[in-house]
Design a protein around this motif. Structure first.
Motif, short mmCIF file in Angstrom:
data_model
loop_
_atom_site.label_atom_id
_atom_site.label_comp_id
_atom_site.label_asym_id
_atom_site.label_seq_id
_atom_site.Cartn_x
_atom_site.Cartn_y
_atom_site.Cartn_z
N GLN A 260 0.83 -1.21 0.00
CA GLN A 260 0.00 0.00 0.00
C GLN A 260 0.86 1.25 0.00
O GLN A 260 0.58 2.21 -0.71
CB GLN A 260 -0.93 0.01 1.21
N ALA A 261 1.93 1.26 0.78
CA ALA A 261 2.83 2.41 0.83
C ALA A 261 3.53 2.60 -0.52
O ALA A 261 3.70 3.73 -0.99
CB ALA A 261 3.86 2.23 1.94
N TRP A 262 3.92 1.50 -1.15
CA TRP A 262 4.57 1.56 -2.45
C TRP A 262 3.61 2.13 -3.50
O TRP A 262 4.01 2.98 -4.31
CB TRP A 262 5.04 0.15 -2.83
N VAL A 263 2.37 1.68 -3.50
CA VAL A 263 1.36 2.19 -4.43
C VAL A 263 1.15 3.69 -4.19
O VAL A 263 1.17 4.49 -5.13
CB VAL A 263 0.03 1.42 -4.31
N ALA A 264 0.97 4.08 -2.93
CA ALA A 264 0.72 5.49 -2.60
C ALA A 264 1.90 6.37 -3.05
O ALA A 264 1.69 7.45 -3.61
CB ALA A 264 0.46 5.65 -1.11
N ALA A 265 3.12 5.92 -2.82
CA ALA A 265 4.29 6.70 -3.22
C ALA A 265 4.34 6.85 -4.74
O ALA A 265 4.62 7.95 -5.26
CB ALA A 265 5.57 6.05 -2.71
N THR B 266 -4.33 14.67 -0.66
CA THR B 266 -4.46 13.49 -1.51
C THR B 266 -4.67 12.24 -0.66
O THR B 266 -3.91 11.96 0.26
CB THR B 266 -3.21 13.32 -2.40
N ILE B 267 -5.71 11.51 -1.00
CA ILE B 267 -6.00 10.22 -0.39
C ILE B 267 -5.90 9.17 -1.49
O ILE B 267 -6.59 9.27 -2.51
CB ILE B 267 -7.40 10.19 0.24
N VAL B 268 -5.03 8.19 -1.29
CA VAL B 268 -4.79 7.15 -2.30
C VAL B 268 -5.50 5.88 -1.88
O VAL B 268 -5.38 5.44 -0.73
CB VAL B 268 -3.28 6.88 -2.47
N THR C 210 -6.57 4.50 -7.13
CA THR C 210 -7.35 5.73 -7.26
C THR C 210 -6.77 6.76 -6.31
O THR C 210 -6.07 6.42 -5.36
CB THR C 210 -8.83 5.49 -6.91
N ALA C 211 -7.07 8.02 -6.57
CA ALA C 211 -6.66 9.08 -5.66
C ALA C 211 -7.67 10.21 -5.75
O ALA C 211 -8.21 10.50 -6.82
CB ALA C 211 -5.26 9.60 -5.98
N SER C 212 -7.92 10.85 -4.63
CA SER C 212 -8.75 12.06 -4.54
C SER C 212 -7.88 13.16 -3.98
O SER C 212 -7.20 12.96 -2.96
CB SER C 212 -9.94 11.84 -3.60
N SER C 213 -7.88 14.32 -4.63
CA SER C 213 -7.05 15.44 -4.21
C SER C 213 -7.81 16.74 -4.36
O SER C 213 -8.67 16.87 -5.23
CB SER C 213 -5.78 15.55 -5.07
N ASP D 91 -8.80 10.76 -9.55
CA ASP D 91 -7.89 10.13 -10.50
C ASP D 91 -7.96 8.61 -10.41
O ASP D 91 -8.11 8.04 -9.32
CB ASP D 91 -6.45 10.55 -10.21
N THR D 92 -7.81 7.97 -11.56
CA THR D 92 -7.67 6.53 -11.66
C THR D 92 -6.34 6.25 -12.33
O THR D 92 -6.02 6.88 -13.34
CB THR D 92 -8.82 5.92 -12.49
N PHE D 93 -5.58 5.32 -11.78
CA PHE D 93 -4.25 5.00 -12.28
C PHE D 93 -4.15 3.53 -12.64
O PHE D 93 -4.82 2.69 -12.06
CB PHE D 93 -3.18 5.29 -11.20
#
Length: 132
Positions: free
Chosen positions: A6-11, A76-78, A87-90, A112-114
């Protein structure tokens, strides 16, 4: 999904958001387009969706800065659907510098969708809304 994943994805997601912001404020159109998947989509209020690299390139060329500008992306919330989707909301504030100095012009929000492609996080979709 593990905490380290999760940390890797968020970074990775935050790095792509930051790269987009810096490239947009510097007017580096090709750098922005390279952050989107080939079928990537940008949605802005009051316009048709912009889809694909050619359309994104034309759109961002038209929005190239003519004076100094800053997009300040924050809160930003990932979220992650897996190791290759996120996904992320900012929140975003847009500033321009004029004769009187820096002025905030727009407050907005990104959804955002990644997707991870060949090891790189890329925008699949960015939906922008503006707060009035």
């Amino acid at each position: 999904m593990s905490e380290s994943t999760q940390a890797w994805v968020a970074a990775g997601v935050r790095a792509v958001i930051g790269a987009h912001t810096h490239a947009q404020d510097a007017g580096r159109t090709d750098d922005i387009v390279a952050l989107y998947t080939p079928d990537g989509v940008l949605e802005l209020p009051g316009t048709d969706p912009v889809q694909g690299h050619d359309a994104l390139r034309e759109a961002f060329k038209g929005w190239a800065p003519t004076q100094p500008q800053l997009h300040m992306v924050t809160n930003t919330i990932v979220g992650s659907a897996g190791p290759d989707e996120a996904t992320a909301s900012s929140d975003v504030l847009f500033f321009q510098r004029g004769e009187a100095g820096w002025a905030p012009l727009v407050a907005g929000h990104y959804e955002d969708t990644f997707r991870r492609v060949d090891g790189n996080w890329m925008f699949q979709r960015r939906v922008t809304t503006y707060q009035v």
